[in-house]
Design a protein around this motif. Sequence first.
Motif, mmCIF file in Angstrom:
data_model
loop_
_atom_site.group_PDB
_atom_site.id
_atom_site.type_symbol
_atom_site.label_atom_id
_atom_site.label_comp_id
_atom_site.label_asym_id
_atom_site.label_seq_id
_atom_site.Cartn_x
_atom_site.Cartn_y
_atom_site.Cartn_z
ATOM 1 N N GLY A 20 0.821 -1.211 0.000
ATOM 2 C CA GLY A 20 0.000 0.000 0.000
ATOM 3 C C GLY A 20 0.851 1.256 0.000
ATOM 4 N N ASP A 21 1.896 1.263 0.832
ATOM 5 C CA ASP A 21 2.796 2.417 0.860
ATOM 6 C C ASP A 21 3.519 2.586 -0.472
ATOM 7 O OD1 ASP A 21 2.061 3.012 3.436
ATOM 8 O OD2 ASP A 21 3.985 2.464 4.347
ATOM 9 N N LEU A 22 3.909 1.476 -1.084
ATOM 10 C CA LEU A 22 4.617 1.565 -2.364
ATOM 11 C C LEU A 22 3.701 2.063 -3.478
ATOM 12 C CD1 LEU A 22 6.807 -1.670 -2.212
ATOM 13 C CD2 LEU A 22 7.515 0.705 -1.821
ATOM 14 N N LEU A 23 2.451 1.663 -3.470
ATOM 15 C CA LEU A 23 1.502 2.194 -4.458
ATOM 16 C C LEU A 23 1.364 3.700 -4.307
ATOM 17 C CD1 LEU A 23 -1.128 -0.652 -4.261
ATOM 18 C CD2 LEU A 23 0.055 0.057 -6.354
ATOM 19 N N GLU A 24 1.274 4.176 -3.085
ATOM 20 C CA GLU A 24 1.206 5.623 -2.836
ATOM 21 C C GLU A 24 2.495 6.308 -3.287
ATOM 22 O OE1 GLU A 24 -1.162 7.645 -1.725
ATOM 23 O OE2 GLU A 24 -2.665 6.157 -1.174
#
Length: 148
Positions: free
Chosen positions: A100-104
Amino acid sequence: MNVRGTLEPDEVETFLEETTVPVRLSCRTPGGRLWMVSLWFRFREGVLECATSADADVVSFLAADSHVAFEVSTNDPPYRGVRGNGTATISPDPEKEVLGDLLERYLGTTESDLADRLLDPDRREVRIEIEPETVAGWDYTDRMGGGA
């Protein structure tokens, strides 16, 4: 982390925190052959963190041999980057927190068709943590005149 090259340790950390190109990760297959994969990453507390499917080939390769080499470098002049070696560990990420953090970080959102596919509750996700041992940083801005 042993830092070599032309960048100071704080410059290496800043580069890894701010640069949003994939890390090129090299490892060995169980048969001893070299393997390279590009993965999104984030740099936190001295560790490169990546996310991938639990079924990805690289997961089984790293389980067999945790030694890695890596490079994070810009694709356009002036060239800058960090390369090194270290050890990778794999752990489950059932909540897909890293992903999720990497998508952001890379896309600016978790609202896309790609994000929906990757965040699917049925998809098993793992976290790959790379503990750098030795790194070398470089920045060719001065010698390249600031760009192409």
